[in-house]
Design a protein around this motif. Structure first.
Motif, short mmCIF file in Angstrom:
data_model
loop_
_atom_site.label_atom_id
_atom_site.label_comp_id
_atom_site.label_asym_id
_atom_site.label_seq_id
_atom_site.Cartn_x
_atom_site.Cartn_y
_atom_site.Cartn_z
N VAL A 1 0.71 -1.46 0.11
CA VAL A 1 0.25 -0.14 -0.02
C VAL A 1 0.72 1.42 -0.02
O VAL A 1 0.48 2.33 -0.66
CB VAL A 1 -0.83 -0.36 1.03
N THR A 2 1.66 1.28 1.22
CA THR A 2 2.48 3.18 1.23
C THR A 2 3.45 2.12 2.60
O THR A 2 3.46 1.68 2.70
CB THR A 2 1.77 4.06 1.51
N TRP B 1 12.01 0.75 8.71
CA TRP B 1 10.64 1.71 8.24
C TRP B 1 9.89 1.33 8.64
O TRP B 1 9.31 0.39 8.96
CB TRP B 1 11.04 1.91 7.04
N TYR B 2 7.88 1.77 8.38
CA TYR B 2 6.95 0.93 8.49
C TYR B 2 6.21 1.31 7.22
O TYR B 2 6.16 2.75 6.75
CB TYR B 2 6.61 2.34 9.84
N GLY B 3 5.44 0.59 7.26
CA GLY B 3 5.06 0.60 5.78
C GLY B 3 3.15 -0.32 5.43
O GLY B 3 3.51 -1.04 6.66
N ILE B 4 2.46 0.12 5.23
CA ILE B 4 1.17 -1.32 5.09
C ILE B 4 0.50 -1.91 4.06
O ILE B 4 1.47 -1.52 2.91
CB ILE B 4 0.23 -0.17 4.83
N LEU B 5 0.65 -3.30 4.62
CA LEU B 5 0.24 -4.38 3.04
C LEU B 5 -0.88 -4.32 3.83
O LEU B 5 -1.11 -4.06 4.41
CB LEU B 5 1.62 -5.37 3.59
N LEU C 1 11.04 11.19 12.33
CA LEU C 1 10.49 10.05 11.07
C LEU C 1 10.32 10.80 10.48
O LEU C 1 9.92 12.36 10.77
CB LEU C 1 9.71 9.27 12.18
N ASP C 2 10.82 10.41 9.17
CA ASP C 2 10.38 11.24 8.16
C ASP C 2 9.49 10.73 6.99
O ASP C 2 9.56 10.11 6.65
CB ASP C 2 12.16 11.21 7.15
N PRO C 3 7.83 11.53 7.05
CA PRO C 3 6.96 11.31 6.03
C PRO C 3 7.57 10.80 5.23
O PRO C 3 8.43 11.69 3.91
CB PRO C 3 5.75 11.80 5.87
N VAL C 4 6.70 9.65 4.17
CA VAL C 4 6.72 9.27 2.78
C VAL C 4 5.69 9.66 2.43
O VAL C 4 5.43 9.52 1.06
CB VAL C 4 7.80 7.97 2.53
N GLY C 5 5.21 8.41 2.29
CA GLY C 5 3.61 8.11 2.31
C GLY C 5 4.10 7.98 -0.10
O GLY C 5 3.60 8.01 -0.46
N SER C 6 4.62 6.91 -0.01
CA SER C 6 5.12 6.40 -1.37
C SER C 6 4.19 5.23 -2.09
O SER C 6 3.08 4.90 -0.88
CB SER C 6 6.24 5.26 -1.61
N SER C 7 4.13 5.42 -3.40
CA SER C 7 3.31 4.82 -4.71
C SER C 7 3.29 3.07 -3.75
O SER C 7 4.40 2.78 -3.12
CB SER C 7 3.35 5.08 -5.28
N PRO C 8 2.19 2.20 -4.07
CA PRO C 8 1.74 0.89 -3.95
C PRO C 8 2.97 0.55 -4.84
O PRO C 8 3.44 -0.83 -4.49
CB PRO C 8 0.78 0.46 -4.30
N GLN C 9 3.53 0.89 -6.25
CA GLN C 9 4.86 0.49 -6.58
C GLN C 9 5.06 0.49 -6.09
O GLN C 9 6.72 0.00 -5.72
CB GLN C 9 4.42 1.22 -8.03
N GLU C 10 5.96 1.80 -5.96
CA GLU C 10 7.63 2.25 -5.26
C GLU C 10 7.63 0.80 -4.05
O GLU C 10 8.47 0.44 -4.04
CB GLU C 10 7.09 3.41 -4.58
N VAL D 1 -9.48 -0.71 -3.94
CA VAL D 1 -9.34 -0.54 -2.08
C VAL D 1 -7.69 0.34 -1.82
O VAL D 1 -6.98 0.60 -1.55
CB VAL D 1 -9.37 -1.94 -1.21
N ILE D 2 -6.38 -0.95 -2.55
CA ILE D 2 -5.20 -0.21 -2.37
C ILE D 2 -5.15 1.01 -2.52
O ILE D 2 -4.34 1.88 -1.82
CB ILE D 2 -4.08 -1.15 -3.26
N ALA D 3 -5.42 1.66 -3.68
CA ALA D 3 -5.31 3.18 -4.21
C ALA D 3 -5.69 3.77 -3.10
O ALA D 3 -5.79 5.03 -2.74
CB ALA D 3 -6.21 3.58 -5.39
N LYS D 4 -7.32 3.44 -2.83
CA LYS D 4 -7.88 4.15 -1.30
C LYS D 4 -7.21 4.07 -0.51
O LYS D 4 -7.16 5.73 0.45
CB LYS D 4 -9.54 3.88 -1.15
N LEU D 5 -6.59 3.12 0.25
CA LEU D 5 -5.92 3.54 1.55
C LEU D 5 -5.01 4.17 1.22
O LEU D 5 -4.79 4.88 1.62
CB LEU D 5 -5.62 1.66 1.10
N HIS D 6 -4.50 3.79 0.08
CA HIS D 6 -2.98 4.62 0.00
C HIS D 6 -3.41 6.46 -0.48
O HIS D 6 -2.40 7.32 0.80
CB HIS D 6 -1.92 4.33 -1.47
N ASN D 7 -3.97 6.56 -1.12
CA ASN D 7 -4.62 7.93 -1.17
C ASN D 7 -4.87 8.51 0.43
O ASN D 7 -4.59 10.17 0.85
CB ASN D 7 -6.07 8.88 -1.71
#
Length: 249
Positions: A44-45, A177-181, A216-225, A190-196
């Motif tokens: 997700v991000t 790092w911390y991210g959402i899967l 901590l440095d906020p990122v918010g990368s795309s699902p592909q990234e 649904v992935i796009a909605k969560l990411h946005n």
């Protein structure tokens, strides 16, 4: 690992998510898992990375990575670095430093990261890679000395500390790092909605400032990234563990 097992088997409806960390890309090298980080999850991000700081006790007569490496080469096997245990992030990053710098430093594993930090502050350990959230208070109090950060760009909360890459250890990068899967099979919509929604939240000024204050440095990368990042992390740590011969007991 238990949380990851539950998330991997949850319905792919966007209501059960895994807060993944860098540790999830390290543990496959040490344990037989019932899930696969690539096959069983949809990225997700990446939310935030926390830099690791190469820190030494102030009594150690070095003020740069160059001086630390020189001292370690003069006194092979005499300098100790601590971590939260065999196979922990601090252990893997310490071994990455040992191999890339070509030095002989001794790993001292502790049962908990907090115990290792306490030993560094007291001078029982000479050096350690300390995650920024734990390092900042100790740095500000002068209890430890930061020589470099293990990220490719300087930390916003510690801009005066150079990167390992700047100091002659190219592409030396490691973070907590911390991210959402989401479970594999979650729809792209649904992935796009969560990411946005997550990326938007990370950009709120009060949220971004609070995270920065914590190191901590906020990122918010795309699902592909994020997916590419996770695969790269898995490959990096697998190669390091094999090269360094790291084992857990």
């Amino acid at each position: 690992m238990i949380a990851a097992e539950i998330a991997a088997r949850a319905p792919a409806d966007g209501y059960t998510l895994l807060m993944a960390t860098s540790t999830h890309t390290m543990t496959p090298n040490f344990y037989k898992l019932s899930y696969d980080m690539v096959r069983d999850f949809a990225p997700v991000t990446q939310m935030v990375p926390a830099s690791f700081v190469l820190a030494v006790h102030p009594s150690l007569p070095v003020r740069s990575v160059k001086e630390l490496v020189a001292l370690a080469k003069q006194r092979p096997g005499a300098l100790n670095y601590g971590s939260g245990g065999n196979g922990s992030p601090g252990n893997l990053i310490g071994e990455m430093f040992r191999l890339q710098a070509g030095i002989n430093i001794v790993h001292v594993p502790y049962k908990a990261l907090a115990q290792a930090v306490t030993e560094l502050v007291s001078g029982q350990l000479q050096l350690m890679f300390v995650v920024s959230t734990a390092a900042v208070p100790q740095l500000q109090a002068g209890r430890i000395r930061g020589l470099a950060v293990a990220s490719l760009k300087r930390s916003a909360v510690m801009p005066e500390i150079p990167t390992m890459d700047e100091l002659g250890l190219p592409r030396f990068e490691a973070s907590r790092w911390y991210g959402i899967l989401a479970p594999a099979g979650t729809t792209p919509a649904v992935i796009a909605k969560l990411h946005n929604e997550i990326a938007k939240t990370l950009k709120f000024p009060d949220v971004a400032q609070r995270l920065t204050n914590l190191g901590l440095d906020p990122v918010g990368s795309s699902p592909q990234e994020f997916g590419e990042f996770v695969r790269a992390e898995l490959a990096k740590w697998a190669h390091l563990v094999q090269t360094a011969g790291i084992r857990v007991e």
